[in-house]
Write an enzyme that holds these catalytic residues in place. Sequence first.
Site, PDB file in Angstrom:
ATOM      1  N   ASP A 209      -0.165   4.844   0.948  1.00 33.46           N
ATOM      2  CA  ASP A 209      -0.703   5.984   1.878  1.00 33.46           C
ATOM      3  C   ASP A 209      -0.550   5.328   3.239  1.00 33.46           C
ATOM      4  O   ASP A 209      -1.090   4.189   3.548  1.00 33.46           O
ATOM      5  CB  ASP A 209      -2.072   6.511   1.458  1.00 33.46           C
ATOM      6  CG  ASP A 209      -2.264   7.232   0.336  1.00 33.46           C
ATOM      7  OD1 ASP A 209      -1.414   8.136   0.167  1.00 33.46           O
ATOM      8  OD2 ASP A 209      -3.138   6.994  -0.483  1.00 33.46           O
TER       9      ASP A 209
ATOM     10  N   ASP B 194       0.762  -1.241   0.058  1.00 31.40           N
ATOM     11  CA  ASP B 194       0.163   0.032  -0.072  1.00 31.40           C
ATOM     12  C   ASP B 194       0.725   1.150  -0.079  1.00 31.40           C
ATOM     13  O   ASP B 194       2.067   1.031   0.353  1.00 31.40           O
ATOM     14  CB  ASP B 194      -0.966  -0.166   1.317  1.00 31.40           C
ATOM     15  CG  ASP B 194      -2.008   1.150   1.581  1.00 31.40           C
ATOM     16  OD1 ASP B 194      -2.467   1.554   0.339  1.00 31.40           O
ATOM     17  OD2 ASP B 194      -2.053   1.850   2.399  1.00 31.40           O
TER      18      ASP B 194
END
Length: 245
Positions: A40, A38
């Site tokens: 963020d 991922d």
Amino acid sequence: MSMSPESLYDTFNGTAATGNAVPTAMYSLYTADAVCFDVDSTVIAEEGIDVLADHLGKGDAVAELTRQAMDGNTKFQDALAARLALMKPGRAQILECLQKHPLELSPGVEALMASLQAKSVDIWLVSGGFRIMIEPVAETLKIPISNIVANTILFDEKGNYEGFDPEEPTSRDMGKPKALEQIRAKKGYETMVMVGDGATDAQAKPPAKAFIGFGGVVQRQAVKEKADWFVTDFADMTKIVELRE
């Protein structure tokens, strides 16, 4: 010398490690041919959409929708549509935001990426964020642009916001397992690991062999409960990768 899940756990002083299947997760990282991250609050130490919202003066409202999405209380596609409808970000506004506020990498992530690359492990960035904001991050980390799965913001001929591409797998709930399935079908990986801070990242197992929850930026109880291994420092993962032959 090849190591077993138990020997990795022991070498790591595993009694201090937390998660539902720590030895298995360590071994999956040790043997992985691809690690998917991922972006963020994982690769970067902030939420890119919140940075953009602050730049556009919509910070508080968008941050609340982001929180609901990451805690699993709102369907991701609904939260994404609502946040973009609030901001309506143009191409020039996004580029200005990135120029004024380059996205900040999480501590230790550059060393982890370099270690994975040195061991010939493919790295993918799989994000519910925006491709236009993630590409500079990938460039900094020497990750091919082709190894990004993220949302594409659509602009008209003048660069004004026109919507987002609903065909991107990460524009929808359960998009991350779909993205990993597509990556595996394309590349034929045997052992994929997903790393992230949010509920949508935990959904990626399966097809990921292991989900490593990351709490170095923000710790979410739902993620802690679902993680095979929960880490707060990327150095812990780098230590495992460095043991690879």
